[in-house]
Enzyme design. Structure first.
Site, short mmCIF file in Angstrom:
data_model
loop_
_atom_site.label_atom_id
_atom_site.label_comp_id
_atom_site.label_asym_id
_atom_site.label_seq_id
_atom_site.Cartn_x
_atom_site.Cartn_y
_atom_site.Cartn_z
N ARG A 1 0.87 -1.18 0.00
CA ARG A 1 0.00 0.00 0.00
C ARG A 1 0.90 1.22 0.00
O ARG A 1 1.79 1.34 0.83
CB ARG A 1 -0.91 0.05 1.23
N ARG B 1 -14.32 -6.91 3.09
CA ARG B 1 -12.89 -6.75 2.76
C ARG B 1 -12.13 -8.01 3.16
O ARG B 1 -11.22 -8.45 2.47
CB ARG B 1 -12.28 -5.54 3.49
N HIS C 1 -7.52 1.06 -6.17
CA HIS C 1 -7.76 0.33 -4.91
C HIS C 1 -8.54 -0.95 -5.25
O HIS C 1 -9.73 -1.09 -4.91
CB HIS C 1 -8.54 1.22 -3.95
N CYS D 1 -16.03 3.38 1.18
CA CYS D 1 -14.91 2.47 1.46
C CYS D 1 -14.45 2.59 2.91
O CYS D 1 -13.88 1.66 3.46
CB CYS D 1 -13.76 2.77 0.51
N GLN E 1 -10.56 -3.26 -2.66
CA GLN E 1 -11.78 -2.60 -2.19
C GLN E 1 -12.97 -2.94 -3.12
O GLN E 1 -14.09 -3.15 -2.67
CB GLN E 1 -11.56 -1.08 -2.15
N ASP F 1 -16.52 8.98 -1.05
CA ASP F 1 -15.22 8.76 -0.40
C ASP F 1 -14.73 10.11 0.11
O ASP F 1 -15.28 11.16 -0.25
CB ASP F 1 -14.24 8.16 -1.43
N1 CP Z 1 -11.13 1.12 2.83
C1 CP Z 1 -9.84 0.98 3.23
O1 CP Z 1 -8.94 0.66 2.44
O2 CP Z 1 -9.63 1.21 4.54
P1 CP Z 1 -8.22 1.29 5.29
O3 CP Z 1 -7.53 2.54 4.80
O4 CP Z 1 -8.55 1.31 6.73
O5 CP Z 1 -7.41 0.07 4.88
N1 NVA Z 2 -9.32 7.71 -1.38
C1 NVA Z 2 -8.95 7.28 -0.06
C2 NVA Z 2 -9.32 5.86 0.15
C3 NVA Z 2 -9.00 5.30 1.51
C4 NVA Z 2 -9.38 3.87 1.66
C5 NVA Z 2 -7.47 7.52 0.17
O1 NVA Z 2 -6.68 7.18 -0.70
O2 NVA Z 2 -7.12 8.06 1.22
#
Ligand code: CP
Ligand code: NVA
Length: 329
Positions: free
Chosen positions: A106, A315, A133, A270, A136, A229
């Protein structure tokens, strides 16, 4: 269906059948988990979890999922490893794939995770990049299928920053699976044109549609799924809040907007979400800009149509499906 040895970097790399297969596997794993049926399909395997950004759901889904499957996971956070600072992605990939059976990443540019995969001899999974992502999406589609019994033909409307990782990935998955995707945002935040064109081409073959709009009422009308989001994603500069709030306030998902959707419509997010002032950032935004809720109003978030916690649970099951199908013997 054989996904053994495959990376999971973005959904553009997968066919509709492969995506649906992963959902089927996730449904079976969910049944087993709910009914206490133990299994150790990947006993003895090891995964390294590389997180250059924070996470609750993704990290925990990989960690709990790995344990459920009989695996072990090592969490490597934003600091404490050599990756990036003293050691290139290529070298890191070659070292870690001599120790682990899979890697999760990540972080920032999609190019980084693609590069990890290029040099790794074991499967690499994308746990969120600036552009995409994909894990997700599996949870989102699974939640939609649980609710409506189908995916094809569903009208999914995303409100907010339509160029972010979640919006991009929703557009891709919708085009692959024949959903009608609308992103509703100011023109400045429309997704990249090349990606839109690619998705439109894919949608033509699947029977889906892709619509870009700045008209909130028209977009929300007859939606099956309303999705939003955060207005500022991880890695974006905090100084952008003011501009983003100004741009996106008219695109907040609130009761007026939600009431335009179909009677049986659901709300997805999400997570994490700014729907109240019970977070540090939520408080700061309230003190600075007077906003108590941002991308979604608290009544919609907590309301009867919200499926955000089902989505969050999914998830786990979907990430387990990705690990199982790519790593099984
Ligand atoms: N939705 C999601 O990816 O959550 P986190 O950032 O907590 O992993
Ligand atoms: N768009 C958000 C998603 C988090 C799961 C980010 O990248 O922070």
């Amino acid at each position: 269906m054989n996904l053994k040895g495959r990376d999971f970097l973005k959904l553009l790399d997968f066919t509709d059948k492969e995506i649906l297969h992963l959902i089927d596997v996730a449904e079976k794993l969910k049944y087993k988990k709910r009914n206490g049926i133990k299994h150790q399909y990947l006993k003895g395997k090891q995964i390294a979890l590389l997180f250059a950004k924070d996470s609750t759901r993704t990290r925990c889904a990989f960690e709990v999922g790995a344990k459920d499957l009989g695996m072990e996971a090592s969490y490597i956070g934003p600091t404490g490893s050599q990756m990036g600072k003293k050691e290139s992605i290529a070298d890191t990939a070659r070292v870690l794939s001599r120790m682990y059976d899979a890697l999760e990443y990540r972080g920032f540019d999609q190019e980084i995770v693609e590069n990890l995969a290029k040099y790794s001899s074991v499967p690499v999974f994308n746990g969120l990049t600036t552009e995409f992502h994909p894990t997700q999406m599996l949870a989102d589609v699974m939640t939609i299928k649980e609710e409506f019994g189908k995916i094809k033909g569903i009208k999914l409307v995303f409100f907010g920053d339509a160029r972010n990782n979640v919006a991009n990935s929703l557009m891709v998955v919708s085009s692959k699976l024949g959903m009608h995707f609308t992103c509703c945002s100011p023109k400045e935040l429309f997704p990249d044109k090349a990606l839109v064109d690619e998705c439109m081409k894919i949608a033509k073959a699947s029977g889906g549609t892709i619509t870009l709009s700045s008209d909130v009422k028209e977009s929300a009308t007859n939606a099956d799924v309303i999705y939003t989001d955060v207005w500022l994603s991880m890695g974006e500069d905090e100084s952008l809040w003011e501009k983003r709030i100004k741009l996106l306030k008219p695109y907040q998902v609130n009761k007026d907007v939600f009431d335009l959707a179909k009677k049986k419509a659901i709300f997805l997010h999400c997570l994490p979400s700014f729907h109240d002032t019970d977070t540090e950032i939520g408080k700061q935004i309230f003190e600075k800009f007077g906003l108590k809720e941002m991308e979604v109003s608290n009544d919609v978030f907590e309301g009867p149509a919200s499926r955000v916690f089902e989505e969050a649970e999914n998830r786990l099951h979907t990430i387990k499906a990705v690990m199982l199908e790519t790593l099984k013997k």
